[in-house]
Scaffold this motif. Structure first.
Motif, PDB file in Angstrom:
ATOM      1  N   GLY A 123       4.112  32.820  32.848  1.00  0.00           N
ATOM      2  CA  GLY A 123       3.888  32.053  31.635  1.00  0.00           C
ATOM      3  C   GLY A 123       4.640  32.667  30.467  1.00  0.00           C
ATOM      4  N   VAL A 124       4.830  31.858  29.428  1.00  0.00           N
ATOM      5  CA  VAL A 124       5.523  32.287  28.212  1.00  0.00           C
ATOM      6  C   VAL A 124       4.749  31.764  27.009  1.00  0.00           C
ATOM      7  N   SER A 125       4.608  32.623  26.014  1.00  0.00           N
ATOM      8  CA  SER A 125       4.075  32.213  24.721  1.00  0.00           C
ATOM      9  C   SER A 125       5.097  32.597  23.654  1.00  0.00           C
ATOM     10  N   GLU A 126       5.340  31.670  22.735  1.00  0.00           N
ATOM     11  CA  GLU A 126       6.205  31.937  21.579  1.00  0.00           C
ATOM     12  C   GLU A 126       5.340  31.857  20.342  1.00  0.00           C
ATOM     13  N   TRP A 127       5.656  32.672  19.322  1.00  0.00           N
ATOM     14  CA  TRP A 127       4.823  32.752  18.135  1.00  0.00           C
ATOM     15  C   TRP A 127       5.608  33.371  16.991  1.00  0.00           C
ATOM     16  N   THR A 128       5.020  33.310  15.806  1.00  0.00           N
ATOM     17  CA  THR A 128       5.518  34.042  14.646  1.00  0.00           C
ATOM     18  C   THR A 128       4.417  35.008  14.234  1.00  0.00           C
ATOM     19  N   PHE A 129       4.694  36.302  14.341  1.00  0.00           N
ATOM     20  CA  PHE A 129       3.716  37.316  13.968  1.00  0.00           C
ATOM     21  C   PHE A 129       3.869  37.649  12.499  1.00  0.00           C
ATOM     22  N   SER A 130       2.730  37.794  11.820  1.00  0.00           N
ATOM     23  CA  SER A 130       2.742  38.303  10.452  1.00  0.00           C
ATOM     24  C   SER A 130       1.547  39.220  10.268  1.00  0.00           C
ATOM     25  N   GLY A 131       1.722  40.207   9.421  1.00  0.00           N
ATOM     26  CA  GLY A 131       0.642  41.133   9.116  1.00  0.00           C
ATOM     27  C   GLY A 131       1.040  42.045   7.979  1.00  0.00           C
ATOM     28  N   THR A 132       0.031  42.521   7.240  1.00  0.00           N
ATOM     29  CA  THR A 132       0.230  43.387   6.086  1.00  0.00           C
ATOM     30  C   THR A 132      -0.395  44.744   6.357  1.00  0.00           C
ATOM     31  N   ALA A 133       0.392  45.801   6.172  1.00  0.00           N
ATOM     32  CA  ALA A 133      -0.087  47.176   6.351  1.00  0.00           C
ATOM     33  C   ALA A 133      -0.827  47.637   5.091  1.00  0.00           C
ATOM     34  N   ALA A 134      -1.507  48.765   5.180  1.00  0.00           N
ATOM     35  CA  ALA A 134      -2.282  49.305   4.057  1.00  0.00           C
ATOM     36  C   ALA A 134      -1.424  49.558   2.823  1.00  0.00           C
ATOM     37  N   ASP A 135      -0.137  49.886   3.014  1.00  0.00           N
ATOM     38  CA  ASP A 135       0.737  50.151   1.868  1.00  0.00           C
ATOM     39  C   ASP A 135       1.292  48.871   1.245  1.00  0.00           C
ATOM     40  N   GLY A 136       0.897  47.712   1.760  1.00  0.00           N
ATOM     41  CA  GLY A 136       1.341  46.429   1.213  1.00  0.00           C
ATOM     42  C   GLY A 136       2.593  45.875   1.865  1.00  0.00           C
ATOM     43  N   PHE A 169       7.676  40.836  23.036  1.00  0.00           N
ATOM     44  CA  PHE A 169       8.990  40.996  22.412  1.00  0.00           C
ATOM     45  C   PHE A 169       8.930  40.392  21.015  1.00  0.00           C
ATOM     46  N   ARG A 170       9.551  41.071  20.047  1.00  0.00           N
ATOM     47  CA  ARG A 170       9.555  40.561  18.673  1.00  0.00           C
ATOM     48  C   ARG A 170      10.901  40.884  18.041  1.00  0.00           C
ATOM     49  N   LYS A 171      11.372  39.983  17.201  1.00  0.00           N
ATOM     50  CA  LYS A 171      12.620  40.223  16.474  1.00  0.00           C
ATOM     51  C   LYS A 171      12.515  41.526  15.699  1.00  0.00           C
ATOM     52  N   CYS A 174       7.771  36.627  21.399  1.00  0.00           N
ATOM     53  CA  CYS A 174       7.276  35.941  22.587  1.00  0.00           C
ATOM     54  C   CYS A 174       6.607  36.946  23.507  1.00  0.00           C
ATOM     55  N   ASP A 175       5.795  36.423  24.386  1.00  0.00           N
ATOM     56  CA  ASP A 175       5.184  37.203  25.447  1.00  0.00           C
ATOM     57  C   ASP A 175       5.573  36.575  26.770  1.00  0.00           C
ATOM     58  N   LEU A 176       5.880  37.429  27.742  1.00  0.00           N
ATOM     59  CA  LEU A 176       6.097  37.007  29.119  1.00  0.00           C
ATOM     60  C   LEU A 176       4.893  37.479  29.920  1.00  0.00           C
ATOM     61  N   VAL A 226      -1.267  45.432  32.990  1.00  0.00           N
ATOM     62  CA  VAL A 226      -0.295  46.283  32.313  1.00  0.00           C
ATOM     63  C   VAL A 226       0.220  45.517  31.100  1.00  0.00           C
ATOM     64  N   PHE A 227       0.191  46.172  29.932  1.00  0.00           N
ATOM     65  CA  PHE A 227       0.703  45.588  28.691  1.00  0.00           C
ATOM     66  C   PHE A 227       1.827  46.470  28.180  1.00  0.00           C
ATOM     67  N   ASN A 228       3.024  45.893  28.038  1.00  0.00           N
ATOM     68  CA  ASN A 228       4.168  46.576  27.449  1.00  0.00           C
ATOM     69  C   ASN A 228       4.337  46.047  26.024  1.00  0.00           C
ATOM     70  N   ALA A 229       4.066  46.921  25.053  1.00  0.00           N
ATOM     71  CA  ALA A 229       4.079  46.541  23.641  1.00  0.00           C
ATOM     72  C   ALA A 229       5.507  46.381  23.113  1.00  0.00           C
ATOM     73  N   VAL A 230       5.616  45.820  21.909  1.00  0.00           N
ATOM     74  CA  VAL A 230       6.935  45.532  21.342  1.00  0.00           C
ATOM     75  C   VAL A 230       7.728  46.789  21.009  1.00  0.00           C
ATOM     76  N   GLY A 231       7.071  47.879  20.701  1.00  0.00           N
ATOM     77  CA  GLY A 231       7.802  49.081  20.307  1.00  0.00           C
ATOM     78  C   GLY A 231       7.368  50.282  21.121  1.00  0.00           C
ATOM     79  N   GLY A 232       8.142  51.328  21.002  1.00  0.00           N
ATOM     80  CA  GLY A 232       7.809  52.574  21.671  1.00  0.00           C
ATOM     81  C   GLY A 232       9.049  53.277  22.155  1.00  0.00           C
ATOM     82  N   PRO A 233       8.905  54.519  22.597  1.00  0.00           N
ATOM     83  CA  PRO A 233      10.058  55.340  22.937  1.00  0.00           C
ATOM     84  C   PRO A 233      10.688  55.036  24.293  1.00  0.00           C
ATOM     85  N   GLU A 234       9.979  54.326  25.144  1.00  0.00           N
ATOM     86  CA  GLU A 234      10.488  54.061  26.495  1.00  0.00           C
ATOM     87  C   GLU A 234      11.269  52.753  26.530  1.00  0.00           C
TER      88      GLU A 234
END
Length: 126
Positions: free
Chosen positions: A78-91, A115-117, A99-101, A30-38
């Protein structure tokens, strides 16, 4: 699972290597993503839907990266901490710490909660 396994997992995420990533996940994960309506965000169950979700991030943000990742494991958690970065098509860009639990069973990930800021999107520079 070990901290070294989690490092290998995130190295695969950064290569956009879906086979390398999914090697670590159980069939019933089961993967619970950072965003969503629930309350838990968006939930994906099973390797197919989870692989599609991860691949979708790479498609929408071809430069997606989880930098500065660090990891620890204690028993079946387990726990992983990271800095996510990415660029969308609109720039527009995302850059935020997160982090991930994880929960493990029989050497595989059975639950991943991301989880992400909640940081405003960075607008493109023209």
């Amino acid at each position: 699972m070990t901290a070294t396994d989690l490092k290998t997992l995130f190295d695969a995420f950064n290569r956009h290597d879906i086979g390398g990533v999914m090697h670590f996940f159980s069939e019933d994960c089961v993967f619970n993503a950072v965003g969503g309506p629930e309350v838990y965000g968006n939930r994906f169950v099973g390797t197919g839907p989870i692989a599609d979700a991860f691949s979708g991030v790479w498609t929408s943000m071809p430069d997606a990266e989880w930098a500065n990742h660090s990891h620890f494991v204690d028993g079946d958690r387990g726990v992983s901490e990271w800095t996510f970065s990415g660029t969308a098509a609109d720039g527009s860009r995302i850059e935020a710490e997160g982090c991930d639990l994880f929960t493990f069973r029989d050497g595989k990930i059975v639950r991943k909660q991301a989880f992400r800021k909640n940081r405003p999107v960075l607008q493109p520079r023209y």
